[in-house]
Write a protein that holds these residues in place. Structure first.
Motif, PDB file in Angstrom:
ATOM      1  N   ASP A   1       0.829  -1.216   0.000  1.00 23.91           N
ATOM      2  CA  ASP A   1       0.000   0.000   0.000  1.00 23.91           C
ATOM      3  C   ASP A   1       0.860   1.261   0.000  1.00 23.91           C
ATOM      4  O   ASP A   1       0.546   2.249  -0.673  1.00 23.91           O
ATOM      5  CB  ASP A   1      -0.923   0.006   1.221  1.00 23.91           C
ATOM      6  CG  ASP A   1      -2.005  -1.056   1.132  1.00 23.91           C
ATOM      7  OD1 ASP A   1      -2.268  -1.524   0.002  1.00 23.91           O
ATOM      8  OD2 ASP A   1      -2.571  -1.418   2.179  1.00 23.91           O
ATOM      9  N   ALA A   2       1.939   1.214   0.755  1.00 20.75           N
ATOM     10  CA  ALA A   2       2.829   2.380   0.821  1.00 20.75           C
ATOM     11  C   ALA A   2       3.499   2.634  -0.526  1.00 20.75           C
ATOM     12  O   ALA A   2       3.684   3.789  -0.936  1.00 20.75           O
ATOM     13  CB  ALA A   2       3.881   2.171   1.903  1.00 20.75           C
ATOM     14  N   GLU A   3       3.854   1.575  -1.235  1.00 22.87           N
ATOM     15  CA  GLU A   3       4.484   1.736  -2.553  1.00 22.87           C
ATOM     16  C   GLU A   3       3.508   2.339  -3.559  1.00 22.87           C
ATOM     17  O   GLU A   3       3.880   3.202  -4.360  1.00 22.87           O
ATOM     18  CB  GLU A   3       4.994   0.382  -3.050  1.00 22.87           C
ATOM     19  CG  GLU A   3       6.275  -0.068  -2.354  1.00 22.87           C
ATOM     20  CD  GLU A   3       6.781  -1.391  -2.881  1.00 22.87           C
ATOM     21  OE1 GLU A   3       5.935  -2.213  -3.314  1.00 22.87           O
ATOM     22  OE2 GLU A   3       8.004  -1.605  -2.873  1.00 22.87           O
ATOM     23  N   LYS A   4       2.266   1.900  -3.519  1.00 22.90           N
ATOM     24  CA  LYS A   4       1.252   2.487  -4.408  1.00 22.90           C
ATOM     25  C   LYS A   4       1.095   3.972  -4.110  1.00 22.90           C
ATOM     26  O   LYS A   4       0.981   4.804  -5.015  1.00 22.90           O
ATOM     27  CB  LYS A   4      -0.089   1.774  -4.215  1.00 22.90           C
ATOM     28  CG  LYS A   4      -0.146   0.368  -4.792  1.00 22.90           C
ATOM     29  CD  LYS A   4      -1.511  -0.249  -4.537  1.00 22.90           C
ATOM     30  CE  LYS A   4      -1.579  -1.683  -5.076  1.00 22.90           C
ATOM     31  NZ  LYS A   4      -2.889  -2.313  -4.775  1.00 22.90           N
ATOM     32  N   CYS A   5       1.095   4.280  -2.833  1.00 23.74           N
ATOM     33  CA  CYS A   5       0.925   5.668  -2.397  1.00 23.74           C
ATOM     34  C   CYS A   5       2.080   6.543  -2.884  1.00 23.74           C
ATOM     35  O   CYS A   5       1.866   7.626  -3.436  1.00 23.74           O
ATOM     36  CB  CYS A   5       0.823   5.708  -0.873  1.00 23.74           C
ATOM     37  SG  CYS A   5       0.635   7.368  -0.187  1.00 23.74           S
ATOM     38  N   ILE A   6       3.314   6.070  -2.713  1.00 25.50           N
ATOM     39  CA  ILE A   6       4.472   6.894  -3.083  1.00 25.50           C
ATOM     40  C   ILE A   6       4.575   7.040  -4.596  1.00 25.50           C
ATOM     41  O   ILE A   6       5.070   8.053  -5.108  1.00 25.50           O
ATOM     42  CB  ILE A   6       5.782   6.323  -2.480  1.00 25.50           C
ATOM     43  CG1 ILE A   6       6.847   7.433  -2.374  1.00 25.50           C
ATOM     44  CG2 ILE A   6       6.298   5.160  -3.285  1.00 25.50           C
ATOM     45  CD1 ILE A   6       6.510   8.531  -1.421  1.00 25.50           C
ATOM     46  N   ASN A   7       4.088   6.055  -5.341  1.00 27.98           N
ATOM     47  CA  ASN A   7       4.056   6.179  -6.805  1.00 27.98           C
ATOM     48  C   ASN A   7       3.093   7.281  -7.233  1.00 27.98           C
ATOM     49  O   ASN A   7       3.359   8.022  -8.187  1.00 27.98           O
ATOM     50  CB  ASN A   7       3.657   4.846  -7.443  1.00 27.98           C
ATOM     51  CG  ASN A   7       4.786   3.825  -7.397  1.00 27.98           C
ATOM     52  OD1 ASN A   7       5.963   4.198  -7.328  1.00 27.98           O
ATOM     53  ND2 ASN A   7       4.447   2.548  -7.422  1.00 27.98           N
ATOM     54  N   GLU A   8       1.977   7.401  -6.512  1.00 27.35           N
ATOM     55  CA  GLU A   8       1.032   8.489  -6.793  1.00 27.35           C
ATOM     56  C   GLU A   8       1.681   9.841  -6.493  1.00 27.35           C
ATOM     57  O   GLU A   8       1.472  10.820  -7.214  1.00 27.35           O
ATOM     58  CB  GLU A   8      -0.229   8.310  -5.950  1.00 27.35           C
ATOM     59  CG  GLU A   8      -1.090   7.130  -6.364  1.00 27.35           C
ATOM     60  CD  GLU A   8      -2.281   6.936  -5.434  1.00 27.35           C
ATOM     61  OE1 GLU A   8      -2.594   7.873  -4.672  1.00 27.35           O
ATOM     62  OE2 GLU A   8      -2.893   5.849  -5.470  1.00 27.35           O
ATOM     63  N   SER A   9       2.466   9.872  -5.425  1.00 26.55           N
ATOM     64  CA  SER A   9       3.169  11.110  -5.069  1.00 26.55           C
ATOM     65  C   SER A   9       4.168  11.495  -6.159  1.00 26.55           C
ATOM     66  O   SER A   9       4.273  12.664  -6.539  1.00 26.55           O
ATOM     67  CB  SER A   9       3.888  10.931  -3.731  1.00 26.55           C
ATOM     68  OG  SER A   9       4.609  12.090  -3.387  1.00 26.55           O
TER      69      SER A   9
END
Length: 394
Positions: A231-239
């Protein structure tokens, strides 16, 4: 530079010098060279220090004129035949206030003390005229371009969610300076305001970039520790995607969200304590329901019979709970006496009723007391008094 016949400072340049000028107040020295460069030196504080190199169109510099406020004009004689008007701190090549190309060679120029008027003289044989300029209109046009650049920066900043109210306030100051024909200050404010806006954007960009990098490192560390970081990786990719579209503020905020995903906040200690207190209170409440306090139950029963429990009596019984049984006998006697009084009221005349009601009130007030003189419970005395009233009525 010479002072009293002695050399104060000197400079060597790589190109031949075509012309030199010094301002009337002695603050600046300018040298125009064959390669089209103009070197400006400080002659006031750090004497001889080169503070600016201006570049023209490339032809040799024939003449320079400077005034005390930092406005100047440059006459470039060969190749392009330009006349430049500039302000202290600007580069002629990139952000000149105004320039004009002539079809003839130029030999000399002069700028007025207030920087408004410029005269140019051609060098071609047979050209006997001079060119006279009022530079204010050109400066206004230049400031229009500066403001356009600032407004573009402001729009960009707003689109990425930045607060640029201070920049907008500075633009208003620039307008006031132009209206008052204070062009030196207008130009200075224009440069500072544009730099302020660009610095804000670049600063936010750097903050977002650093935050994304920090969270990236946190995610990598958690992965090494064996944590689930999907979930954190998906989030940072959006960032990162927001950052690529120059949405720096949103990118930074998103990175902060990612940090919370990978580092969920611990359950607050005070909430744990509060929850424990609530649970204990609930347990005690249920326990009290199952095992009621006999004193409280007794007092409730008294109140149900119409006897208000005086505060001082409650305090006394709370201190010595065994006293409740001492008073129980009194309350029973008082209850029976009230019952008899009510029966007596049924057959009493109106005059008798007043006396009986008054006596009834006395029972309610005195049932638990002792006579201070005889140390006898008042309820016993009230019983005797009742029999007297009863005999009189009959």
């Amino acid at each position: 530079m010479l002072k009293d016949g002695n050399i104060v400072w000197n400079k060597s340049l790589s190109e031949n010098i075509e012309t030199v000028k010094i301002t009337e107040n002695g603050k600046y020295v300018a040298c125009g060279c064959r390669d089209g460069r103009i070197h400006i030196f400080d002659n006031e504080n750090e004497k001889g220090k080169e503070i600016k190199v201006l570049e023209s169109g490339g032809g040799a510099i024939e003449d320079i004129s400077l005034n005390e406020d930092g406005f100047g004009s440059i006459c470039e004689a060969q190749t392009f035949h330009y006349i430049y008007i500039f302000s202290e701190g600007t580069t002629v090549k990139d952000v000149e206030i105004y320039y004009k190309q002539f079809s003839v060679e130029l030999t000399s120029t002069e700028i007025s003390k207030n920087g408004r008027y410029v005269i140019v003289s051609p060098a071609t044989e047979g050209s006997k005229g001079i060119y006279f300029f009022d530079s204010h209109e050109y400066i206004k046009n230049y400031m229009g371009r500066v403001k356009q650049k600032i407004n573009g920066c402001v729009e960009t900043a707003k689109k990425i969610g930045m607060n640029v109210s201070d920049v907008e306030e500075n633009v208003k100051k620039i307008d006031i300076c132009i209206e008052d024909e204070n062009y030196k200050l207008a130009i200075e404010e224009g440069k500072n305001t544009n730099r302020m806006c660009e610095d804000k954007i670049s600063g936010l960009r750097k903050e977002a970039e650093n935050r994304i990098s920090e969270v990236d490192n946190e995610i990598e560390q958690k992965r090494k520790e064996g944590h689930d970081v999907e979930d954190a990786e998906k989030c940072i990719n959006e960032s990162r995607e927001l950052f690529s579209y120059s949405q720096y503020k949103k990118a930074k905020d998103k990175a902060d969200e990612c940090h919370k995903i990978i580092n969920p906040p611990p359950f607050p200690v005070f909430l744990v304590i509060l929850l424990a207190v609530v649970i204990i209170a609930v347990i005690l409440w249920f326990h009290s329901k199952k095992n009621p306090d006999p004193v409280e139950e007794e007092m409730k029963e008294w109140e149900n019979k119409g006897f208000d429990i005086p505060f001082e009596l409650k305090k006394e019984i709370e201190k010595q709970k065994d006293k409740i049984y001492t008073y129980r006998e009194r309350i029973e006697s008082a209850s029976l006496l009230i019952r008899d009084v009510n029966e007596l009221l049924k057959n009493a005349t109106s005059k008798e009723r007043d006396e009986i009601e008054e006596f009834k009130e006395k029972i309610y007030n005195d049932w638990y007391k002792k006579d201070e003189k005889t140390n006898v419970w008042r309820i016993e005395q009230l019983k005797d008094e009742f029999f007297k009233i009863k005999r009189n009525i009959r």
